[in-house]
Design an enzyme around this catalytic site. Sequence first.
Site, PDB file in Angstrom:
ATOM      1  N   SER A 123     -23.453  30.818  -4.293  1.00 30.18           N
ATOM      2  CA  SER A 123     -24.206  29.887  -5.133  1.00 30.18           C
ATOM      3  C   SER A 123     -23.849  28.446  -4.787  1.00 30.18           C
ATOM      4  O   SER A 123     -22.716  28.148  -4.402  1.00 30.18           O
ATOM      5  CB  SER A 123     -23.904  30.149  -6.613  1.00 30.18           C
ATOM      6  OG  SER A 123     -24.451  29.141  -7.427  1.00 30.18           O
ATOM      7  N   LYS A 167     -17.877  33.282  -7.809  1.00 33.79           N
ATOM      8  CA  LYS A 167     -18.508  33.152  -6.492  1.00 33.79           C
ATOM      9  C   LYS A 167     -17.542  32.523  -5.492  1.00 33.79           C
ATOM     10  O   LYS A 167     -17.443  32.958  -4.337  1.00 33.79           O
ATOM     11  CB  LYS A 167     -19.777  32.307  -6.604  1.00 33.79           C
ATOM     12  CG  LYS A 167     -20.909  32.974  -7.347  1.00 33.79           C
ATOM     13  CD  LYS A 167     -21.424  34.199  -6.595  1.00 33.79           C
ATOM     14  CE  LYS A 167     -22.671  34.788  -7.243  1.00 33.79           C
ATOM     15  NZ  LYS A 167     -23.188  35.955  -6.504  1.00 33.79           N
ATOM     16  N   TYR A 182     -18.786  31.760 -13.944  1.00 38.27           N
ATOM     17  CA  TYR A 182     -19.676  32.369 -12.946  1.00 38.27           C
ATOM     18  C   TYR A 182     -19.453  31.747 -11.578  1.00 38.27           C
ATOM     19  O   TYR A 182     -19.283  32.448 -10.570  1.00 38.27           O
ATOM     20  CB  TYR A 182     -21.140  32.201 -13.374  1.00 38.27           C
ATOM     21  CG  TYR A 182     -22.118  32.369 -12.243  1.00 38.27           C
ATOM     22  CD1 TYR A 182     -22.392  33.622 -11.722  1.00 38.27           C
ATOM     23  CD2 TYR A 182     -22.760  31.256 -11.678  1.00 38.27           C
ATOM     24  CE1 TYR A 182     -23.288  33.778 -10.665  1.00 38.27           C
ATOM     25  CE2 TYR A 182     -23.647  31.402 -10.631  1.00 38.27           C
ATOM     26  CZ  TYR A 182     -23.914  32.657 -10.121  1.00 38.27           C
ATOM     27  OH  TYR A 182     -24.792  32.804  -9.075  1.00 38.27           O
TER      28      TYR A 182
END
Length: 230
Positions: free
Chosen positions: A137, A165, A161
Amino acid sequence: MSKKAILVTGGLGYIGSHTVVEIFNKTFLESEGLKDEYEVVIVDDCSNCKEKVLGILEKITGAKINFFKIDVLDKVKLEEVFQKFQFYGVIHFCAKKSISECFDKPLYYYENNVTGTINLIDLCLKYKVNNFVFSSSFTVYGLRDDVVKEDDPKLNPTNPYGRTKLFNEHMIIDIAAANKDFKAVILRYANPVSAHPSGLIGEDPNGIPENLFPVIGNYVRGLKEKLYIF
């Protein structure tokens, strides 16, 4: 000669489903000399997508697609898939991605996004699957107000989140460094948008969408009364 297989985790989701279509793109396959040599295997737990997408993908591609409704945290069932097919490579899309939810359930996100990737790569190494594509991301770069280049330093992501990643990226780089045959590609993007020209597949998550463009789309279609801009 038996066909080699490409495993697409999260293959019924938005980006995953479009990737599956492109794998079957005859122009691409013919240009690479790969026509009729490959088949696709999808693993998805359907927690944020709809199982009916499988039939739509088969309609678009004209091909039978192998599908297993499995959570990548279930390593036993995941390994059964590796035992059934000779995988040429893995494209790993499945992950939890709700920004609001990741603040409320950080451990849940670390377990799903990091442990799931560990399970997958461990099986890749065990079964000598040496081509790995990871869906990361843009958020790994942290908050930026300038143009970002690929080799810019990864700053502190602003949410759990994003940190999952970034942890996965570091792990993949370390594994590739320790295993000379293991080749990996990391993809980073933000707010991908658009849909297949047929209009049969697009972004259609379960529940309330949080990505920018699905929210706008729901407003334009009259599914939401107001569009809040922060």
